[in-house]
Every structure is written in C-alpha cells, then in structure tokens.
Scaffold this active site. Sequence first.
Site, short mmCIF file in Angstrom:
data_model
loop_
_atom_site.label_atom_id
_atom_site.label_comp_id
_atom_site.label_asym_id
_atom_site.label_seq_id
_atom_site.Cartn_x
_atom_site.Cartn_y
_atom_site.Cartn_z
N THR A 175 0.89 -1.14 0.00
CA THR A 175 0.00 0.00 0.00
C THR A 175 0.93 1.20 0.00
OG1 THR A 175 -1.70 -1.14 1.29
CG2 THR A 175 -1.71 1.26 1.41
N GLY A 227 -0.95 -2.95 5.70
CA GLY A 227 -0.94 -4.26 6.35
C GLY A 227 -2.23 -4.99 6.06
N LYS A 228 -2.58 -5.89 6.94
CA LYS A 228 -3.76 -6.74 6.75
C LYS A 228 -5.01 -5.89 6.98
CE LYS A 228 -5.90 -10.80 6.55
NZ LYS A 228 -6.69 -10.81 5.32
#
Lengths: 315, 315
Positions: A175, A227-228
């Site tokens: 990202t 991240g997740k």
Amino acid sequence: MTIALAIHGGCGTLPKAEMTDGEWAQARADLASSLRAGWAILTKGGGAVDAVEAAVRVMEDSPHFNAGHGAAFNADGDHELDASIMDGATLAAGALCGVRRIRNPVSAAKVLMLRGDPLLLAGAAGDIFAEHEGLDMVENDYFSTERRRKNLSSMKIRELVGTAGQASEAEKHGTVGAVACDAKGHLAAATSTGGYTNKPVGRVGDSPIIGAGTYARDGRCAVSGTGKGEYFIRYCVGHEIASLIAYKGLSLKEATDTVLGELGAHKIGAGLVAIGPDGGIVAPYNTDGMYRGWVTPDGLVHVATHGDVEVAGQA
Amino acid sequence: MTIALAIHGGCGTLPKAEMTDGEWAQARADLASSLRAGWAILTKGGGAVDAVEAAVRVMEDSPHFNAGHGAAFNADGDHELDASIMDGATLAAGALCGVRRIRNPVSAAKVLMLRGDPLLLAGAAGDIFAEHEGLDMVENDYFSTERRRKNLSSMKIRELVGTAGQASEAEKHGTVGAVACDAKGHLAAATSTGGYTNKPVGRVGDSPIIGAGTYARDGRCAVSGTGKGEYFIRYCVGHEIASLIAYKGLSLKEATDTVLGELGAHKIGAGLVAIGPDGGIVAPYNTDGMYRGWVTPDGLVHVATHGDVEVAGQA
C-alpha cells in the site's frame, strides 16, 4: 507551524538479503521523489491535502509499490484499486474502491472530496466519475508489472498446495500512503493500494475506509496504514490512534505503539506513518521492513526499507 | 448479565401529521415483530450476533423501511443495498456494499463474517458470494415499492428545479439497524440500507462501514446509525462513541449526545440506537422522528416513531 511530511510504500518489503542493490536504490529513489513532490508544495505554502496527493501520485506511478502502476493482481488477474484522502481541517474526505481505469486513484479521491458528496464511490461508478472529471484514464493492464504477475502465479500455486497462509507480506500486501502538516497547521492523510495479490474480486480493504487505513483531524493526528486491511477495519486503526491521543492523553508514539501492539498480538503484519498534533512524525511497523520516508524540519530527505535509515539529500 | 435489544428503522420518518393511522399501526407492528424475532433468540440463550441479524431481517422484509424490500431507488431507478454486522466479542465483522440480488443483505454480511475473510465485498462480488453460500436471491425489482418509486419521482423533480437540498429525511433517507447484548454479555450491531433516494450509482454510505454506521466492542458499546452517511463516516460515529466511553469515561448517554450534538451543529439529520457496557439502551435522534424500539428487561416491547413511546405488549 513547522511543516511535516511522511510517507510509506507498504510493509510488504522483501527481506533485505533478497533485494538487489539496484532494487534498493530504485525503491529509495522513488521514495525520495515522492517526498520531494510533497515537500515542494508545503514549502511554497501549499496545503497538506495537495502535499499528500502529490506524494502518493509519485508512488502510484512507480512500479515498485503496490498502488497504481505496479498494483497487485486480483484472483481474476485484473487490478482493482482503492484509495482515499482526508482533510484534517474540515474532516472532508473522498474515497474510491474497486476502480479499474484511473491512473491516479488518489487524485480521483481528492476531486471527489472537493465535490463534497458522495464520499465513497464503488466500482465502475468511480471510473466514470474520474473520466467525467477529466482525470487521466488508462486501460487496466497499464497497472500490470512482471513482478506482480509472478506474485500472482506464486499465490495461485500456494493456493493449490495449501500454503497461501505462509505467503510473506512481500508476496501479498503493499500500500502507499502519505501524511502531512502544512504551514497553517492543517493535517491531511492519503492512502492508495492495489490490495493484495490474488485477492477475491470485489474485496475492499482498509485503504478507502476513513477511520481505518486513512484518517486526519487537526489537533489529533494524520494516519495512513499498511498491512492486513481487515484488521485495520476491525480496529478502526486511524481513528483509534486519534482517540487515544484526544481522549486518553497518549502521545503519538504511545498511541501508535498501543495500536500496533494490539495488531501484533494477533500476528497481524502492520505498519503506518503518522503525524501528531505538534507535527511530530512516527513510522512504526511490526514486519520485516516497511518502505518509508520523511523530511526533517531542516529539509533533509530520509528514506528506509528495513532498519537502516539513509539520508538522501536535501528536499 | 441482562439481555438487551434495541432497533431503529431509520430517522427518515414522515411528520406525524402526514402519517395515517394505518401507516403508523403497520410500522409499529413491524418494529414489534423485529424486536420479538431478536428477543426470542436472546431469551433462549442465543448470541447477540444472531439476535441483531434476526431483528434486521424482519425490517428488511417489511416494505415500510428503507432496506431490503422497500429500499430506496438509486438515480438509475435500481436498488443498491449496503449492510454490515459486527461481533463485539471478537471484533469480527462482515459487510457488503452495492449488492443488488440478495434478499437479506444482513444475513450475507453475517455469513461473510463467519467465513472470516474478506471483511467487505463490493458490488456483484457480494451477490455472487451470497448465491454461492445458498442465501435467498431475488430479482432487483423485488425491492421496489410504490412509495419509494414516488420518492424517486419527487427527487428527480426536485433535482430539475433545484430544490433537492430541501428534501425531507423521509423523502431521502432511511436505514434499519439493531444492537443487542446477549446473556453472556457479548454485544453486536447490524445495519442495512438502500441508501437514499436518487443516490448516485455506486455511492456507498456509512451502513457497511465498520466504525461509522455499525460498531460493537464488548465492554464499550454497540451502535447502529441512521442519517446522512457521509458525516457518519467523517466522524467515525460508532467508534467515536466507543472511544468517548472507553478513553474519556463518558456514559453511553453522554457519549451519544456528544456525537449527535456534533452532527447537529452541522445540521446533519442523524439518529442511532446503542447499548452500553452495562446493557443500558439509548435511542437518540435529532430529526422529526425515528422509527425505533427496544425491549425492557421485563420483556415489554416498546416502539415509537416520534416523541411518544408505546408499549406493544410482551415480547
């Protein structure tokens, strides 16, 4: 006020030993270019919103980050992009999810924010909006790169043999994002992503979710996460950090450490960049590395992928 | 623990003088049915997640509320539905936006949550997921009602003559939602909506946004909102209420009054139902009315549309 700018290019960095000198140099150069683009706006008295947009655009245009050109492939072998931007001065925001033809989704998010309503557009409606607004449109394969195609093949094989859960952040995630404080003390944040490699068609992560992957409010903080994404949504990461600062009296570092600690306890790979109410910058992550950078008040550009931070000259 | 359940059917109620006795009776009856469906689960020791799902399904199936059958039309004369659900015990959540063929979007959100990943699906992907999971699928015109079609005609005329901004909440908005506390003290929240009449295709509001229109965390609160969704997203309404309780020590009433006050200062029509850490219920709104209801610990069903609250018998 002191101007401030920080960026990330995702916590999906390769282990340092697996990066060639050339890859490291190129990633560092593009991070520096992103910072210079944003900093140039801030030093001229421009707004934080324009600065984060400019910084994110450079990373969207770079093939080295999972946003814009270089975005991850979804399970169908296409690219579906998410982006958002938020103005901490007004709490105005704009966001798109699942767009396929906008060269710079972050700019479309900004235009949407400036239009005022709606805040979030999904799918083809976002592409049509951007086209109508005269933004640069591209074919979906403009976003494709050889590296991401290999990631998709690798993930398809992992899916077949049942090892998808063991894939590294570098194979999956990524990202880009930026946070800024302008000369008037206004904060802004922006985030843009291709999601993760082999993601289900239609899956939306935290990047376009205000309060999760992107958040900015003057006097509190500006945050962009990586991240997740599902966990960034559950924990409302951006707004949680702002709340810990505003209502619990934590410092920016304490607040971000608290939230990353909570994610880490669930073994969730995560990172973020944030600027506090005083213009202070943090860039924590719990993964092997995170593409990141910031400009210090003396105008020096700092970039990093793993533990070492390198100074890349004057902004 | 004392079980608790509250619902709303949107703050887009008609002025009381414009509602017939029959309309008022029917809306009241459907609110009571919704409460009974959720309460039956809670009294048998069922979970808060199942209770909010059951309560919302009844309102989705009723033509009197803007969700499921009875949903608002978008600008193209179609229905695009958003829904979400959150489990306060685990922070697990599921959400869909822009789905067109799922009879009960809240149930699809629950199944998605139980699958674990992804959290949010946009557009046709949500429909395909639900179909694959064996949920009830319908044609898009199943959601159409004469009343909403008249709302669309009225809004199209307002658009032409430039009075769209003067449209009432009843012409535009509406959402349904539920919050519950089960016998184990676990909280849950769910929200479902057709958005607003004449909304741009692809527009996503706050209902599927965890932390905005829907939020639940054990020990803090469960919240489901209704109103101008863009502002619920900007203010992260659900998570803001939770943060004011957890970090600033406000009561549920103080926290919800604070947030509604902030929205009201921007002339944003808004309402919500919430349950606090102790099972206490609030159902504030700043509009003319809000379809709402709750069950008191003695099992009495309470329903209301405007100022007066009526007891509708035992649950």
